[in-house]
Design a protein around this motif. Structure first.
Motif, mmCIF file in Angstrom:
data_model
loop_
_atom_site.group_PDB
_atom_site.id
_atom_site.type_symbol
_atom_site.label_atom_id
_atom_site.label_comp_id
_atom_site.label_asym_id
_atom_site.label_seq_id
_atom_site.Cartn_x
_atom_site.Cartn_y
_atom_site.Cartn_z
ATOM 1 N N GLU A 138 -18.542 -37.324 92.269
ATOM 2 C CA GLU A 138 -17.800 -36.090 92.042
ATOM 3 C C GLU A 138 -17.043 -35.665 93.291
ATOM 4 O OE1 GLU A 138 -20.165 -32.988 90.299
ATOM 5 O OE2 GLU A 138 -21.012 -34.373 88.833
ATOM 6 N N ALA A 139 -17.651 -35.832 94.458
ATOM 7 C CA ALA A 139 -16.983 -35.474 95.713
ATOM 8 C C ALA A 139 -15.772 -36.366 95.961
ATOM 9 C CB ALA A 139 -17.957 -35.568 96.880
ATOM 10 N N TRP A 159 -13.050 -35.380 93.596
ATOM 11 C CA TRP A 159 -12.445 -34.132 94.070
ATOM 12 C C TRP A 159 -11.504 -34.422 95.235
ATOM 13 C CZ3 TRP A 159 -12.724 -31.767 98.869
ATOM 14 C CH2 TRP A 159 -12.149 -30.503 98.918
ATOM 15 N N GLU A 160 -11.938 -35.290 96.155
ATOM 16 C CA GLU A 160 -11.108 -35.633 97.313
ATOM 17 C C GLU A 160 -9.769 -36.216 96.891
ATOM 18 O OE1 GLU A 160 -11.161 -38.787 101.059
ATOM 19 O OE2 GLU A 160 -12.998 -38.402 99.954
ATOM 20 N N SER A 192 -8.341 -35.644 93.984
ATOM 21 C CA SER A 192 -7.807 -34.756 92.938
ATOM 22 C C SER A 192 -7.900 -35.378 91.549
ATOM 23 C CB SER A 192 -6.362 -34.369 93.247
ATOM 24 O OG SER A 192 -6.293 -33.693 94.464
ATOM 25 N N GLU A 237 -10.770 -34.906 89.629
ATOM 26 C CA GLU A 237 -11.879 -34.258 88.924
ATOM 27 C C GLU A 237 -11.571 -33.900 87.467
ATOM 28 O OE1 GLU A 237 -9.845 -30.867 91.060
ATOM 29 O OE2 GLU A 237 -10.401 -32.899 91.581
#
Length: 134
Positions: free
Chosen positions: A31-32, A35-36, A38, A40
């Motif tokens: 998930e991280a 997110w990093e 973009s 997600e």
């Protein structure tokens, strides 16, 4: 490059636990990373998260191309989708069957993260089924 600076500032710092963080399969790490990058919006729809992990670097390098669009579509379960560019930034999609509401959301999420910034989905269609966007 940054390691010598960190070692000078923090002599007890050991980078070993975080060097290969991207290779770990923990859902929190995944998930991280998404997110990093973009990505997600794909989390609720990703069919095979392991495949996503393997292909993310190539995807990011070719972001905005037809390859990236097809890769993102495959990640959300559409390996046989028909993508029709209307111009350099407008397009239509035929999933080759009448999609459910969740599949429409997955298509939109995949296109959102894979097309160029000014990309615009005009419609999703199959036969007499059609959803238009403006």
């Amino acid at each position: 490059m940054i390691e010598p600076i960190l070692r000078k500032l923090y002599p007890s710092f050991d980078p070993a636990p975080i060097e290969n963080v991207r290779l770990r399969a923990d859902p929190e790490i995944r998930e991280a990373i998404l997110w990093e990058y973009s990505l997600e919006p794909l989390l609720p729809y990703a069919v095979d998260p392991k495949r996503l992990d393997e292909e993310i670097q190539e995807f990011m390098r070719l972001h905005g191309t037809l390859f990236a669009i097809r890769t993102a579509m495959r990640w959300v379960g559409f390996s046989n989708i028909r993508f029709i560019p209307l111009s350099h930034f407008e397009y239509e999609v035929d999933p080759r069957h009448i999609p459910s509401e969740r599949e429409i959301e997955a298509i939109r999420a995949a296109l959102f993260v894979s097309v160029q910034a000014r990309g615009k989905l005009k419609r999703i269609f199959h036969g007499s089924f059609e959803v238009k966007y403006e």
